[in-house]
Structures are given as structure tokens and as C-alpha cells.
Design a protein around this motif. Structure first.
Motif, PDB file in Angstrom:
ATOM      1  N   GLN A   1       0.861  -1.184   0.000  1.00  7.97           N
ATOM      2  CA  GLN A   1       0.000   0.000   0.000  1.00  7.97           C
ATOM      3  C   GLN A   1       0.900   1.237   0.000  1.00  7.97           C
ATOM      4  N   ASN A   2       0.790   2.050  -1.056  1.00  3.02           N
ATOM      5  CA  ASN A   2       1.525   3.321  -1.108  1.00  3.02           C
ATOM      6  C   ASN A   2       3.014   3.154  -0.772  1.00  3.02           C
ATOM      7  N   ARG A   3       3.637   2.183  -1.442  1.00  2.00           N
ATOM      8  CA  ARG A   3       5.068   1.912  -1.276  1.00  2.00           C
ATOM      9  C   ARG A   3       5.440   1.450   0.129  1.00  2.00           C
ATOM     10  N   MET A   4       4.468   0.928   0.842  1.00  2.00           N
ATOM     11  CA  MET A   4       4.719   0.339   2.149  1.00  2.00           C
ATOM     12  C   MET A   4       4.278  -1.125   2.108  1.00  2.00           C
ATOM     13  N   LEU A   5       5.088  -1.994   2.672  1.00  2.00           N
ATOM     14  CA  LEU A   5       4.775  -3.421   2.714  1.00  2.00           C
ATOM     15  C   LEU A   5       4.246  -3.785   4.094  1.00  2.00           C
ATOM     16  N   HIS A   6       3.087  -4.434   4.106  1.00  2.00           N
ATOM     17  CA  HIS A   6       2.475  -4.877   5.349  1.00  2.00           C
ATOM     18  C   HIS A   6       2.641  -6.399   5.441  1.00  2.00           C
ATOM     19  N   TYR A   7       3.404  -6.854   6.434  1.00  2.00           N
ATOM     20  CA  TYR A   7       3.621  -8.286   6.645  1.00  2.00           C
ATOM     21  C   TYR A   7       2.644  -8.775   7.708  1.00  2.00           C
ATOM     22  N   TYR A   8       1.682  -9.596   7.294  1.00  2.00           N
ATOM     23  CA  TYR A   8       0.698 -10.154   8.218  1.00  2.00           C
ATOM     24  C   TYR A   8       1.227 -11.494   8.716  1.00  2.00           C
ATOM     25  N   THR A   9       1.500 -11.596  10.003  1.00  2.00           N
ATOM     26  CA  THR A   9       2.179 -12.764  10.541  1.00  2.00           C
ATOM     27  C   THR A   9       1.466 -13.281  11.791  1.00  2.00           C
ATOM     28  N   GLN A  10       1.965 -14.399  12.285  1.00  2.00           N
ATOM     29  CA  GLN A  10       1.433 -14.975  13.516  1.00  2.00           C
ATOM     30  C   GLN A  10       1.759 -14.115  14.724  1.00  2.00           C
ATOM     31  N   GLU A  11       2.750 -13.235  14.608  1.00  2.00           N
ATOM     32  CA  GLU A  11       3.112 -12.337  15.701  1.00  2.00           C
ATOM     33  C   GLU A  11       2.368 -11.011  15.633  1.00  2.00           C
ATOM     34  N   GLY A  12       1.729 -10.732  14.502  1.00  2.00           N
ATOM     35  CA  GLY A  12       1.090  -9.446  14.304  1.00  2.00           C
ATOM     36  C   GLY A  12       1.452  -8.898  12.936  1.00  2.00           C
ATOM     37  N   THR A  13       1.173  -7.621  12.723  1.00  2.00           N
ATOM     38  CA  THR A  13       1.444  -6.985  11.434  1.00  2.00           C
ATOM     39  C   THR A  13       2.633  -6.040  11.556  1.00  2.00           C
ATOM     40  N   PHE A  14       3.545  -6.148  10.589  1.00  2.00           N
ATOM     41  CA  PHE A  14       4.729  -5.304  10.572  1.00  2.00           C
ATOM     42  C   PHE A  14       4.763  -4.530   9.261  1.00  2.00           C
ATOM     43  N   VAL A  15       5.045  -3.239   9.345  1.00  2.00           N
ATOM     44  CA  VAL A  15       5.002  -2.362   8.170  1.00  2.00           C
ATOM     45  C   VAL A  15       6.393  -1.798   7.912  1.00  2.00           C
ATOM     46  N   VAL A  16       6.866  -1.967   6.674  1.00  2.00           N
ATOM     47  CA  VAL A  16       8.183  -1.438   6.281  1.00  2.00           C
ATOM     48  C   VAL A  16       8.051  -0.796   4.905  1.00  2.00           C
ATOM     49  N   ARG A  17       8.987   0.063   4.591  1.00  2.00           N
ATOM     50  CA  ARG A  17       8.998   0.672   3.262  1.00  2.00           C
ATOM     51  C   ARG A  17       9.533  -0.330   2.241  1.00  2.00           C
ATOM     52  N   GLY A  18       8.883  -0.397   1.073  1.00  2.00           N
ATOM     53  CA  GLY A  18       9.354  -1.316   0.044  1.00  2.00           C
ATOM     54  C   GLY A  18       8.335  -1.484  -1.063  1.00  2.00           C
ATOM     55  N   THR A  19       8.693  -2.277  -2.047  1.00  2.00           N
ATOM     56  CA  THR A  19       7.818  -2.546  -3.183  1.00  2.00           C
ATOM     57  C   THR A  19       7.466  -4.017  -3.218  1.00  2.00           C
ATOM     58  N   MET A  20       6.401  -4.346  -3.924  1.00  2.00           N
ATOM     59  CA  MET A  20       6.019  -5.743  -4.071  1.00  2.00           C
ATOM     60  C   MET A  20       7.111  -6.525  -4.786  1.00  2.00           C
ATOM     61  N   GLN A  21       7.787  -5.886  -5.728  1.00  2.00           N
ATOM     62  CA  GLN A  21       8.867  -6.558  -6.441  1.00  2.00           C
ATOM     63  C   GLN A  21       9.987  -6.969  -5.493  1.00  2.00           C
ATOM     64  N   SER A  22      10.327  -6.102  -4.550  1.00  2.00           N
ATOM     65  CA  SER A  22      11.387  -6.441  -3.599  1.00  2.00           C
ATOM     66  C   SER A  22      10.961  -7.584  -2.680  1.00  2.00           C
ATOM     67  N   ALA A  23       9.699  -7.567  -2.260  1.00  2.00           N
ATOM     68  CA  ALA A  23       9.187  -8.647  -1.416  1.00  2.00           C
ATOM     69  C   ALA A  23       9.162  -9.961  -2.189  1.00  2.00           C
ATOM     70  N   GLN A  24       8.777  -9.885  -3.444  1.00  2.00           N
ATOM     71  CA  GLN A  24       8.705 -11.075  -4.284  1.00  2.00           C
ATOM     72  C   GLN A  24      10.084 -11.693  -4.477  1.00  2.00           C
ATOM     73  N   GLN A  25      11.072 -10.875  -4.705  1.00  2.00           N
ATOM     74  CA  GLN A  25      12.431 -11.372  -4.877  1.00  2.00           C
ATOM     75  C   GLN A  25      12.934 -12.066  -3.619  1.00  2.00           C
ATOM     76  N   MET A  26      12.509 -11.574  -2.459  1.00  2.00           N
ATOM     77  CA  MET A  26      12.967 -12.125  -1.190  1.00  2.00           C
ATOM     78  C   MET A  26      12.229 -13.410  -0.812  1.00  2.00           C
ATOM     79  N   LEU A  27      10.942 -13.528  -1.191  1.00  2.00           N
ATOM     80  CA  LEU A  27      10.104 -14.604  -0.678  1.00  2.00           C
ATOM     81  C   LEU A  27       9.715 -15.674  -1.697  1.00  2.00           C
ATOM     82  N   GLU A  28       9.912 -15.410  -2.963  1.00  2.00           N
ATOM     83  CA  GLU A  28       9.432 -16.331  -3.988  1.00  2.00           C
ATOM     84  C   GLU A  28      10.035 -17.725  -3.837  1.00  2.00           C
ATOM     85  N   ALA A  29      11.271 -17.811  -3.367  1.00  2.00           N
ATOM     86  CA  ALA A  29      11.932 -19.112  -3.210  1.00  2.00           C
ATOM     87  C   ALA A  29      11.314 -19.942  -2.093  1.00  2.00           C
TER      88      ALA A  29
END
Length: 235
Positions: A153-181
Motif C-alpha cells: 500500500q503506497n510503497r509500504m509493505l504490510h507483513y501479516y504474521t502470527q506475531e502481528g502486522t509489521f510495516v516497512v517501506r518497500g515494493t512488491m517486487q522487492s518482497a517477491q524477490q525475497m520470498l518467492e523461493a
């Protein structure tokens, strides 16, 4: 290194599987530790969840491979099980014990290597992996398996996890590169889902943990393909 158990009562077939594993190591620059058992009773004797994968014959004297797998699942929910069998109708019951796949006898290296490659990918997805999120007030070490999905959302990444939600600056492309594997897939432009936590796919939505997310028309086919490959299926 992957620790693989071979459970096969036929000496010739067991030696062939071991030879195939050796060939796969040489061709793909991976390392295996291989433990060999002549039947189900031997692997169950003092069983501990130390294996990444079990290559399990079904038709064995005494306790068969299906019953052996049921007992293993009582103490080990994570190990990847691949059946080796000449009884395909029996192998379909593998869904009951969470088996990933099966290889039909007589074995061919091509079929074996394709199933092995897929099983190794699943094994990697189940391993604990951590990523580092750069937060406004420091860093957060997060285990990948705890993530349900990531939303942009608006260049911010929201990580929804078992511990809660964490928000960091980033793009979907950067998240995809990190998590796709680690078996994540996009269900639409805004969401990237951890396939491990998918429990249901409806007409236009996917249920991820307690969340229900929209699947876009554009992403539906590749998302379902990724989910099918992750969950497994008998072919």
C-alpha cells in the motif's frame, strides 16, 4: 545437506534408488546423507524426526509402507514422503498420510529425478528461514513460515504474521524477490500469499489463515498452478 531415508525391501531396487540419488547429486551440485532401511519395521524402530525426505516402498512384508507412514506421521508432520510402488491405486491413499508424490516401478531416472526435484523444493519450503525487516525504530528478525501474506500500500509493505502486522517501506517486487523461493505466490497486484497457509480457494478468493483475499483474473491461473505444485498431486 539433505538427509534422505530409503525404505525398500528389494535389494536391487534399493541399490538402484541409491545410484539415482548419487547421479542426481553429481548433476545438480547438492549433497545427500542417505540412510537405508530394509523395511518399515526398521525405520520405525527408535524413529526420530531427523529426515528431510523418506523414499518409501509401499508393498513390503510385515508392515507395509502406508502403515509405516501413518505411524511416522504421529511424531513427524514435516518430513516429505514420496512413495515408490508398482501399485498405483494403493498409492493414491497417500493423501491420507500427507505424501507428496509417488514414483512407479520399474523406475526410470528421468521420472525419479523430476519427483526428487519437486520433493527437495518442498523440503526447502518447510525449513525454518528468517528474513530481516528494517523497521523505523530498528530491525525485526522474522521467520518466513510465520508470514500469512504480504500487502503493498503506497510503497509500504504490510507483513501479516502470527506475531502481528509489521510495516516497512518497500515494493512488491522487492518482497517477491525475497520470498518467492519460499513458496509465496501473488493472488493479485497487492497481495503475495504464503502457500503453506492456504486452506481454501473459492471462486474469486483465497483463504489464508483467518484472512480471505481476492484473486484477480490475471493472477488466478498462475496462482492456482503454484498452489497445485506446492500441495502436490498424483499423476
Amino acid at each position: 545437506m539433505y538427509h534422505i531415508a530409503v525404505v525398500e525391501d528389494e535389494k536391487e531396487c534399493s541399490e538402484q534408488i541409491q545410484a539415482f540419488l548419487k547421479q542426481y547429486q553429481e548433476e545438480n551440485s547438492v549433497r545427500f546423507k542417505v540412510s537405508v532401511f530394509q523395511d518399515g519395521a526398521h525405520i520405525l524402530d527408535g524413529y526420530e524426526p531427523v529426515y528431510d525426505m523418506i523414499l518409501m516402498d509401499i508393498d513390503m512384508p510385515g508392515i507395509n509402507g502406508m502403515d509405516t507412514s501413518e505411524k511416522i506421521r504421529q511424531t513427524d508432520q514435516e518430513v516429505v514422503i514420496v512413495f515408490i510402488t508398482n501399485i498405483t491405486s494403493f498409492a493414491i491413499r497417500g493423501y491420507d498420510v500427507g505424501a507428496l508424490d509417488y514414483v512407479v516401478k520399474p523406475l526410470s531416472y528421468y521420472s525419479f529425478s523430476m519427483r526428487l526435484k519437486r520433493a527437495l523444493k518442498r523440503s526447502r519450503a518447510l525449513e525454518p528461514h528468517q528474513i530481516i525487516l528494517t523497521m523505523p525504530d530498528g530491525v525485526k528478525k522474522l521467520e518466513v513460515g510465520q508470514i500469512y501474506y504480504v500487502e503493498v500500500q503506497n510503497r509500504m509493505l504490510h507483513y501479516y504474521t502470527q506475531e502481528g502486522t509489521f510495516v516497512v517501506r518497500g515494493t512488491m517486487q522487492s518482497a517477491q524477490q525475497m520470498l518467492e523461493a519460499y513458496s509465496f505466490a501473488k493472488c493479485n497486484h497487492w497481495y503475495m500469499v504464503n502457500l503453506r497457509h492456504v486452506t481454501e480457494v473459492k471462486k474469486n478468493t483465497v483463504v489464508v489463515g483467518s484472512y480471505e483475499l481476492e484473486i484477480s483474473r490475471r493472477n488466478r491461473t498462475p496462482f492456482l498452478k503454484a498452489l497445485t505444485e506446492y500441495v502436490g498431486g498424483y499423476r
